[in-house]
Design a protein around this motif. Structure first.
Motif, short mmCIF file in Angstrom:
data_model
loop_
_atom_site.label_atom_id
_atom_site.label_comp_id
_atom_site.label_asym_id
_atom_site.label_seq_id
_atom_site.Cartn_x
_atom_site.Cartn_y
_atom_site.Cartn_z
N GLY A 153 20.42 46.68 35.20
CA GLY A 153 20.13 47.96 35.85
C GLY A 153 21.40 48.48 36.50
N SER A 154 22.48 48.45 35.72
CA SER A 154 23.83 48.65 36.26
C SER A 154 24.15 50.08 36.64
CB SER A 154 24.86 48.14 35.24
OG SER A 154 26.13 48.02 35.81
N ASP A 155 23.35 51.03 36.16
CA ASP A 155 23.56 52.45 36.46
C ASP A 155 24.94 52.90 35.98
OD1 ASP A 155 22.89 54.94 37.31
OD2 ASP A 155 22.92 54.51 39.44
N HIS A 156 25.87 53.18 36.88
CA HIS A 156 27.21 53.62 36.49
C HIS A 156 28.18 52.47 36.23
CE1 HIS A 156 25.59 57.33 38.22
NE2 HIS A 156 26.55 57.98 37.59
N ALA A 157 27.68 51.24 36.27
CA ALA A 157 28.53 50.05 36.09
C ALA A 157 29.58 49.91 37.20
CB ALA A 157 29.21 50.04 34.72
N TYR A 158 29.29 50.48 38.37
CA TYR A 158 30.24 50.40 39.48
C TYR A 158 30.50 48.95 39.90
CZ TYR A 158 29.90 55.47 40.37
OH TYR A 158 29.95 56.83 40.27
N LEU A 159 29.43 48.15 39.98
CA LEU A 159 29.58 46.78 40.47
C LEU A 159 30.48 45.93 39.55
CD1 LEU A 159 28.83 44.56 42.54
CD2 LEU A 159 26.80 44.09 41.14
N PRO A 160 30.20 45.84 38.25
CA PRO A 160 31.10 45.03 37.41
C PRO A 160 32.51 45.60 37.33
CG PRO A 160 29.42 46.11 36.07
CD PRO A 160 29.03 46.30 37.49
N CYS A 161 32.64 46.92 37.34
CA CYS A 161 33.98 47.53 37.31
C CYS A 161 34.77 47.16 38.57
CB CYS A 161 33.89 49.05 37.17
SG CYS A 161 33.45 49.64 35.53
N TYR A 162 34.13 47.28 39.72
CA TYR A 162 34.76 46.93 40.99
C TYR A 162 35.23 45.48 40.98
CZ TYR A 162 34.83 45.79 46.05
OH TYR A 162 35.19 45.34 47.30
N LEU A 163 34.36 44.57 40.53
CA LEU A 163 34.70 43.14 40.51
C LEU A 163 35.80 42.83 39.51
CD1 LEU A 163 31.07 41.80 40.86
CD2 LEU A 163 32.91 41.40 42.50
N ALA A 164 35.80 43.53 38.38
CA ALA A 164 36.87 43.32 37.39
C ALA A 164 38.20 43.83 37.91
CB ALA A 164 36.51 44.03 36.08
N LEU A 165 38.18 44.99 38.58
CA LEU A 165 39.41 45.55 39.14
C LEU A 165 39.97 44.66 40.25
CD1 LEU A 165 38.33 49.30 39.26
CD2 LEU A 165 40.10 48.34 37.77
N LYS A 166 39.08 43.96 40.95
CA LYS A 166 39.51 43.05 42.02
C LYS A 166 39.95 41.69 41.47
CE LYS A 166 38.44 45.46 45.82
NZ LYS A 166 39.42 45.80 46.87
N GLY A 167 39.77 41.48 40.16
CA GLY A 167 40.14 40.19 39.55
C GLY A 167 39.16 39.08 39.89
N LYS A 168 37.92 39.44 40.24
CA LYS A 168 36.97 38.42 40.67
C LYS A 168 36.13 37.87 39.52
CE LYS A 168 33.93 37.22 44.49
NZ LYS A 168 33.14 37.66 45.64
N ILE A 169 35.90 38.68 38.48
CA ILE A 169 35.10 38.19 37.35
C ILE A 169 35.97 38.11 36.09
CG2 ILE A 169 32.88 38.97 38.26
CD1 ILE A 169 33.06 41.37 36.31
N ASN A 170 35.64 37.17 35.22
CA ASN A 170 36.36 37.05 33.94
C ASN A 170 35.83 38.03 32.91
OD1 ASN A 170 37.97 35.01 34.91
ND2 ASN A 170 36.64 33.37 34.17
#
Length: 237
Positions: free
Chosen positions: A27-44
Motif C-alpha cells: 500500500g505504498s501510495d507514492h513509494a515515499y517510504l522505500p524511496c526515502y530509505l533507499a536515498l538514506k542508504g538504509k535498505i538494499n
C-alpha cells in the motif's frame, strides 16, 4: 511530504526498518517510504506494492524521478502477493490503513511471509486487530510507538516471528504491551478520549430497547472501560 522529507508518522515507521533490509512496502501510495530509505542508504532493495492503478502509476513516477529504478521495483498487486520468494524480502511495512485491513492483508498473505524477519505496521485505527493476529500467528510484539501528528494519534506496532508461544492479556491486546509499560502522554490522551467516548455510548444505549444485541454491546463497553481505566490509574495489569 516527499521522498526526501517524510511526515513524522512515516519517519517513525522508517526508523524501525533494519539497516540493509530488503523492504516490501504494501500500500505504498507514492513509494515515499522505500524511496526515502533507499536515498538514506538504509535498505538494499525495495518493493512498492499498490493494488490501485492511480497510486501505482504515481509510485512508478516517483521512483523514476529519484533515479531509483535499479533499487526499487513498483508492482501492481493485491497485498502480499506483491512479494515473490525470489525477492528475499526481510522486512514488510504496511502503513496508513485500518488495523482490521492490515490484519486481513497479513492473514491472506501468510504464505508470502516466509523469510520475513520484521513487520512494521502503522494502523490508523483499531490496532487491536493486529495484536490479535500476531498472538494467533506466532509473531511477538517487539516494539510499539504512539505519536500525535496534525491532531491525530497514530500507533506503530513492530512484530518479529517467535519460536516460543506468544500470548498477551486482554489489556495488552487492546492497548499494547510496550505502550502500557511506558504510558507516554499520547497514550494517556488516546485512552482517556476512548474511555470517555465509550461512556457516552453506554449512556446513550440505556434509553434504547434492551435487546440481546444491546446487552452484549453494553457488556463489551463496560469491559473496555474497565481495562482502560485500570491501566490509566496505574493498577497492575
Amino acid at each position: 511530504m516527499n521522498a526526501q522529507q517524510l511526515s513524522e508518522r512515516l519517519k517513525r515507521v522508517a526508523s524501525h526498518v533494519p539497516q540493509g533490509a530488503v523492504l516490501a512496502d504494501i500500500g505504498s501510495d507514492h513509494a515515499y517510504l522505500p524511496c526515502y530509505l533507499a536515498l538514506k542508504g538504509k535498505i538494499n532493495k525495495g518493493i512498492a506494492g499498490e493494488v490501485v492503478k492511480g497510486p501505482y502509476e504515481s509510485a512508478v513516477r516517483q521512483v523514476r524521478q529519484e533515479g531509483l529504478d535499479e533499487q526499487i521495483e513498483v508492482r501492481l498487486a493485491n497485498g502480499l502477493t506483491a512479494i515473490d520468494p525470489a525477492d528475499g524480502v526481510t522486512a514488510v511495512a504496511v502503513a496508513g490503513m485500518g488495523g482490521p485491513l492490515i490484519a486481513s492483508i497479513l492473514e491472506d498473505g501468510k504464505a508470502n511471509l516466509d523469510g520475513v524477519r520484521r513487520l512494521i505496521l502503522q494502523p490508523n485505527v483499531h490496532a487491536k486487530a493486529i495484536r490479535d493476529w500476531a498472538a494467533a500467528n506466532g509473531w511477538a510484539i517487539v516494539d510499539e510507538e504512539i505519536l500525535k501528528e496534525n491532531d491525530k494519534i497514530y500507533e506503530i506496532i513492530v512484530l518479529e516471528p517467535s519460536s516460543a508461544s506468544v500470548s498477551y492479556s486482554q489489556q495488552e491486546l487492546l492497548m499494547g504491551p510496550v505502550l502500557i509499560k511506558e504510558k507516554p502522554p499520547e497514550f494517556r490522551e488516546k485512552w482517556e478520549r476512548e474511555s470517555s467516548q465509550w461512556k457516552r455510548i453506554l449512556l446513550s444505549v440505556e434509553s434504547t430497547e434492551q435487546t440481546l444485541e444491546i446487552l452484549a454491546k453494553k457488556q463489551e463497553l463496560v469491559e473496555k472501560i474497565r481495562l482502560a481505566e485500570e491501566v490509566l490509574h496505574g493498577e497492575n495489569t
